[in-house]
Design a protein around this motif. Structure first.
Motif, PDB file in Angstrom:
ATOM      1  N   VAL A  38     -39.465   5.233  28.219  1.00  0.00           N
ATOM      2  CA  VAL A  38     -38.409   6.228  28.419  1.00  0.00           C
ATOM      3  C   VAL A  38     -37.545   6.246  27.160  1.00  0.00           C
ATOM      4  CG1 VAL A  38     -38.339   6.007  30.945  1.00  0.00           C
ATOM      5  CG2 VAL A  38     -36.831   4.592  29.550  1.00  0.00           C
ATOM      6  N   ASP A  39     -36.800   7.343  26.971  1.00  0.00           N
ATOM      7  CA  ASP A  39     -35.934   7.390  25.796  1.00  0.00           C
ATOM      8  C   ASP A  39     -34.765   6.415  25.947  1.00  0.00           C
ATOM      9  OD1 ASP A  39     -33.497   8.678  26.869  1.00  0.00           O
ATOM     10  OD2 ASP A  39     -34.688  10.505  26.993  1.00  0.00           O
ATOM     11  N   TYR A  40     -34.089   6.132  24.853  1.00  0.00           N
ATOM     12  CA  TYR A  40     -33.035   5.115  24.838  1.00  0.00           C
ATOM     13  C   TYR A  40     -31.870   5.458  25.752  1.00  0.00           C
ATOM     14  CZ  TYR A  40     -30.347   8.105  21.658  1.00  0.00           C
ATOM     15  OH  TYR A  40     -29.637   9.136  21.111  1.00  0.00           O
ATOM     16  N   GLN A  41     -31.570   6.746  25.914  1.00  0.00           N
ATOM     17  CA  GLN A  41     -30.471   7.136  26.792  1.00  0.00           C
ATOM     18  C   GLN A  41     -30.795   6.831  28.255  1.00  0.00           C
ATOM     19  OE1 GLN A  41     -30.427  11.178  25.498  1.00  0.00           O
ATOM     20  NE2 GLN A  41     -28.716  10.847  24.090  1.00  0.00           N
ATOM     21  N   GLU A  42     -32.031   7.123  28.665  1.00  0.00           N
ATOM     22  CA  GLU A  42     -32.438   6.819  30.037  1.00  0.00           C
ATOM     23  C   GLU A  42     -32.507   5.310  30.260  1.00  0.00           C
ATOM     24  OE1 GLU A  42     -33.507   7.106  33.991  1.00  0.00           O
ATOM     25  OE2 GLU A  42     -32.578   8.575  32.667  1.00  0.00           O
ATOM     26  N   ALA A  43     -33.006   4.565  29.282  1.00  0.00           N
ATOM     27  CA  ALA A  43     -33.053   3.099  29.403  1.00  0.00           C
ATOM     28  C   ALA A  43     -31.636   2.553  29.571  1.00  0.00           C
ATOM     29  CB  ALA A  43     -33.728   2.483  28.186  1.00  0.00           C
ATOM     30  N   TRP A  44     -30.670   3.103  28.824  1.00  0.00           N
ATOM     31  CA  TRP A  44     -29.281   2.665  28.961  1.00  0.00           C
ATOM     32  C   TRP A  44     -28.729   2.991  30.355  1.00  0.00           C
ATOM     33  CZ3 TRP A  44     -24.905   5.681  29.859  1.00  0.00           C
ATOM     34  CH2 TRP A  44     -23.709   4.950  29.883  1.00  0.00           C
ATOM     35  N   ARG A  45     -28.989   4.201  30.858  1.00  0.00           N
ATOM     36  CA  ARG A  45     -28.503   4.579  32.189  1.00  0.00           C
ATOM     37  C   ARG A  45     -29.041   3.612  33.246  1.00  0.00           C
ATOM     38  NH1 ARG A  45     -28.710   9.806  30.048  1.00  0.00           N
ATOM     39  NH2 ARG A  45     -30.900  10.116  30.527  1.00  0.00           N
ATOM     40  N   VAL A  88     -24.233 -10.963  30.339  1.00  0.00           N
ATOM     41  CA  VAL A  88     -25.581 -10.424  30.166  1.00  0.00           C
ATOM     42  C   VAL A  88     -25.457  -9.180  29.294  1.00  0.00           C
ATOM     43  CG1 VAL A  88     -25.527  -9.035  32.272  1.00  0.00           C
ATOM     44  CG2 VAL A  88     -27.720  -9.723  31.338  1.00  0.00           C
ATOM     45  N   GLN A  89     -26.478  -8.947  28.469  1.00  0.00           N
ATOM     46  CA  GLN A  89     -26.406  -7.833  27.529  1.00  0.00           C
ATOM     47  C   GLN A  89     -27.777  -7.213  27.367  1.00  0.00           C
ATOM     48  OE1 GLN A  89     -24.264  -8.720  23.954  1.00  0.00           O
ATOM     49  NE2 GLN A  89     -25.402  -7.229  22.752  1.00  0.00           N
ATOM     50  N   ALA A  90     -27.802  -5.879  27.283  1.00  0.00           N
ATOM     51  CA  ALA A  90     -29.027  -5.129  26.995  1.00  0.00           C
ATOM     52  C   ALA A  90     -28.792  -4.325  25.724  1.00  0.00           C
ATOM     53  CB  ALA A  90     -29.375  -4.199  28.152  1.00  0.00           C
ATOM     54  N   ASP A  91     -29.585  -4.588  24.701  1.00  0.00           N
ATOM     55  CA  ASP A  91     -29.555  -3.814  23.460  1.00  0.00           C
ATOM     56  C   ASP A  91     -30.793  -2.933  23.455  1.00  0.00           C
ATOM     57  OD1 ASP A  91     -27.219  -4.883  22.033  1.00  0.00           O
ATOM     58  OD2 ASP A  91     -28.335  -6.759  22.079  1.00  0.00           O
ATOM     59  N   ILE A  92     -30.593  -1.642  23.244  1.00  0.00           N
ATOM     60  CA  ILE A  92     -31.675  -0.674  23.363  1.00  0.00           C
ATOM     61  C   ILE A  92     -31.747   0.141  22.084  1.00  0.00           C
ATOM     62  CG2 ILE A  92     -32.546   1.269  24.718  1.00  0.00           C
ATOM     63  CD1 ILE A  92     -30.613   0.074  26.999  1.00  0.00           C
ATOM     64  N   GLN A  93     -32.963   0.355  21.586  1.00  0.00           N
ATOM     65  CA  GLN A  93     -33.160   1.121  20.362  1.00  0.00           C
ATOM     66  C   GLN A  93     -34.325   2.074  20.563  1.00  0.00           C
ATOM     67  OE1 GLN A  93     -33.817  -1.271  16.903  1.00  0.00           O
ATOM     68  NE2 GLN A  93     -33.819   0.465  15.524  1.00  0.00           N
ATOM     69  N   ALA A  94     -34.135   3.324  20.146  1.00  0.00           N
ATOM     70  CA  ALA A  94     -35.193   4.324  20.257  1.00  0.00           C
ATOM     71  C   ALA A  94     -36.358   3.949  19.341  1.00  0.00           C
ATOM     72  CB  ALA A  94     -34.660   5.698  19.886  1.00  0.00           C
ATOM     73  N   ARG A  95     -37.567   4.063  19.851  1.00  0.00           N
ATOM     74  CA  ARG A  95     -38.776   3.925  19.024  1.00  0.00           C
ATOM     75  C   ARG A  95     -39.244   5.312  18.607  1.00  0.00           C
ATOM     76  NH1 ARG A  95     -38.167  -0.636  17.192  1.00  0.00           N
ATOM     77  NH2 ARG A  95     -38.953  -2.436  18.301  1.00  0.00           N
ATOM     78  N   ASP A  96     -39.230   6.231  19.538  1.00  0.00           N
ATOM     79  CA  ASP A  96     -39.500   7.642  19.305  1.00  0.00           C
ATOM     80  C   ASP A  96     -38.839   8.387  20.456  1.00  0.00           C
ATOM     81  OD1 ASP A  96     -41.304   7.603  21.542  1.00  0.00           O
ATOM     82  OD2 ASP A  96     -42.939   7.010  20.230  1.00  0.00           O
ATOM     83  N   GLY A  97     -39.177   9.642  20.669  1.00  0.00           N
ATOM     84  CA  GLY A  97     -38.535  10.414  21.728  1.00  0.00           C
ATOM     85  C   GLY A  97     -38.887   9.977  23.136  1.00  0.00           C
ATOM     86  N   LYS A  98     -39.926   9.151  23.268  1.00  0.00           N
ATOM     87  CA  LYS A  98     -40.391   8.767  24.605  1.00  0.00           C
ATOM     88  C   LYS A  98     -40.470   7.269  24.833  1.00  0.00           C
ATOM     89  CE  LYS A  98     -43.226  12.889  24.947  1.00  0.00           C
ATOM     90  NZ  LYS A  98     -44.582  13.413  25.095  1.00  0.00           N
ATOM     91  N   ARG A  99     -40.124   6.455  23.854  1.00  0.00           N
ATOM     92  CA  ARG A  99     -40.225   4.988  23.988  1.00  0.00           C
ATOM     93  C   ARG A  99     -38.972   4.333  23.406  1.00  0.00           C
ATOM     94  NH1 ARG A  99     -44.426   3.105  26.099  1.00  0.00           N
ATOM     95  NH2 ARG A  99     -44.120   0.994  25.431  1.00  0.00           N
ATOM     96  N   SER A 100     -38.630   3.198  24.011  1.00  0.00           N
ATOM     97  CA  SER A 100     -37.462   2.439  23.544  1.00  0.00           C
ATOM     98  C   SER A 100     -37.796   0.959  23.521  1.00  0.00           C
ATOM     99  CB  SER A 100     -36.272   2.658  24.480  1.00  0.00           C
ATOM    100  OG  SER A 100     -35.939   4.009  24.550  1.00  0.00           O
ATOM    101  N   ALA A 101     -37.192   0.246  22.583  1.00  0.00           N
ATOM    102  CA  ALA A 101     -37.278  -1.211  22.524  1.00  0.00           C
ATOM    103  C   ALA A 101     -36.021  -1.759  23.197  1.00  0.00           C
ATOM    104  CB  ALA A 101     -37.353  -1.687  21.084  1.00  0.00           C
TER     105      ALA A 101
END
Length: 146
Positions: A38-45, A88-101
């Motif tokens: 999923v994109d980074y925004q959705e992973a954050w939500r 607890v912490q979640a760091d999220i980074q976009a890989r492309d428009g459809k994947r996130s690290a």
């Protein structure tokens, strides 16, 4: 009464002294890193919602973080009420428009333990907030030491 007050004060000072480290208590933090489809925004939500429902606890801890659209990154974290230290912490980074690290870290104390971290991961991966991990853990391989 004075002994109880001294104990509470000592705990607060101890937690405040760890404000720059996710791993107080001798560095026993636990971590997990993975990619999610999923994109980074959705992973954050997903991370933010799970933290609000499951990891905030009943002691007045708060959830903070947000999305940086310029850098295509996001952070969600539960902050102890005694200091600005994340439990607890979640760091999220976009890989492309459809994947996130995603990189997760937790104190490894109370609900911020391996079970809590596994539930956070599953919530991000599957898009449904859950306070318990349901996926089986891989068995240890004695040849590889895990």
């Amino acid at each position: 009464m004075l002994k109880k007050l001294a104990a509470v004060a000592a705990m607060a000072v101890g937690l405040a002294g760890c404000a720059t480290d996710i791993a107080p208590l001798g560095g026993r933090a636990i971590t997990d890193s993975f990619e999610v489809a999923v994109d980074y925004q959705e992973a954050w939500r997903r991370a933010d919602e799970q933290m609000r429902q499951c990891l905030r606890g009943e002691n007045g801890h708060s959830v903070r973080g947000g999305v940086d659209d310029t850098a295509r990154t996001a952070v969600a974290e539960v902050i102890t009420r005694f200091s600005s230290s994340p439990l607890v912490q979640a760091d999220i980074q976009a890989r492309d428009g459809k994947r996130s690290a995603v990189s997760l870290a937790a104190w490894n104390v109370g609900v911020w333990n391996e079970e809590g971290l596994a539930a956070l991961r599953e919530s991000i991966e599957f898009g449904t907030p859950t306070c318990r991990a349901y996926m089986p853990k891989p068995k240890a391989d004695p040849k590889r030491g895990r």
